[in-house]
Motif scaffolding. Structure first.
Motif, short mmCIF file in Angstrom:
data_model
loop_
_atom_site.label_atom_id
_atom_site.label_comp_id
_atom_site.label_asym_id
_atom_site.label_seq_id
_atom_site.Cartn_x
_atom_site.Cartn_y
_atom_site.Cartn_z
N LEU A 176 -8.30 -8.74 3.39
CA LEU A 176 -7.22 -8.03 4.13
C LEU A 176 -6.50 -9.11 5.03
O LEU A 176 -5.15 -9.08 4.92
N TYR A 177 -7.27 -9.94 5.73
CA TYR A 177 -6.16 -10.78 6.61
C TYR A 177 -5.64 -12.14 5.65
O TYR A 177 -4.37 -12.29 6.33
N THR A 178 -6.05 -12.34 4.69
CA THR A 178 -5.55 -13.26 4.08
C THR A 178 -4.13 -12.74 3.15
O THR A 178 -3.14 -13.18 3.22
N GLY A 179 -4.18 -11.52 2.74
CA GLY A 179 -3.10 -10.82 2.23
C GLY A 179 -2.00 -10.36 3.26
O GLY A 179 -0.77 -10.63 3.10
N THR B 33 5.48 -6.02 1.52
CA THR B 33 5.13 -4.60 1.83
C THR B 33 3.61 -4.24 1.00
O THR B 33 2.93 -3.50 1.69
N LEU B 34 3.92 -4.23 -0.32
CA LEU B 34 2.80 -3.91 -1.18
C LEU B 34 1.35 -4.72 -0.71
O LEU B 34 0.48 -4.30 -0.78
N LEU B 35 1.44 -5.96 -0.28
CA LEU B 35 0.26 -6.64 0.05
C LEU B 35 -0.35 -6.19 1.48
O LEU B 35 -1.60 -6.20 1.55
N MET B 36 0.53 -5.38 2.18
CA MET B 36 0.03 -4.32 3.27
C MET B 36 -0.88 -3.11 2.84
O MET B 36 -1.55 -2.67 3.71
N VAL B 37 -0.62 -2.77 1.74
CA VAL B 37 -1.04 -1.50 1.17
C VAL B 37 -2.68 -1.30 1.41
O VAL B 37 -3.11 -0.49 1.95
N PRO B 38 -3.22 -2.34 0.93
CA PRO B 38 -4.88 -2.42 1.00
C PRO B 38 -5.24 -2.28 2.61
O PRO B 38 -6.39 -1.86 2.80
#
Length: 164
Positions: free
Chosen positions: A53-56, A131-136
């Motif tokens: 999550l932090y990487t994304g 934005t999509l990278l923040m969804v998880p």
């Protein structure tokens, strides 16, 4: 340019590692004693999940910074919201594990949820991939918020002067 990519991607890990380092010794004993719901993930899952999550989210912040041309007036709100949510993210472990204040941890994560949603809303017109990278991350936060609520409700704080 790769240095910026790496720097933005690593930044979220800094607070996560600091929080782990500060709280690593007292967490297992205290945390294991808490009443937790059956759907609580294993402690072994958390470091793996947060690394991903932090990487994304770090890479996503780089994409926003890059698309806005760096730190300028256009970046104040999108990157300011990101920075604010990152600060609340880093504050949660000291509240929960450090001072063991479940109510403050709950208030923190509820504010964090709102800031992550605001961050994503501000990012969407700039870069949909970011934005999509923040969804998880938002999904994990939803679970973590529900978990924090349940732990707070199921583990009432001791009143001062009460015998154990």
């Amino acid at each position: 340019m790769w240095a910026y990519t790496v720097g933005f991607t690593i930044l979220p890990h800094v607070g996560g590692l600091f929080g782990w380092f500060i709280n690593r010794k007292g967490v297992p004993v205290w945390y294991e004693k808490l009443k937790k719901p059956s759907w609580c993930p294993s402690r072994k899952i958390f470091p793996i999940a947060w690394t991903v999550l932090y990487t994304g989210m770090g890479y996503a912040s780089y994409l926003i910074w890059n698309d806005l041309g760096g730190c300028n007036s256009k970046a104040i709100i999108p990157l300011g919201l990101y920075g604010a949510q990152l600060a609340l993210n880093w504050a949660w472990p000291p509240f929960f594990f450090g001072i063991r204040n479940l109510k403050m941890a709950l208030i923190d994560i509820l504010c964090l949820d709102g800031l992550v949603i605001a961050t994503m809303c501000s990012w969407y017109p700039i870069n949909k991939i970011a934005t999509l990278l923040m969804v998880p991350y938002l999904g994990w936060l939803a679970m973590a918020t529900c978990l924090t609520i349940r732990i707070w409700k199921d583990n009432p704080e001791e009143k001062p002067g009460k015998a154990e």
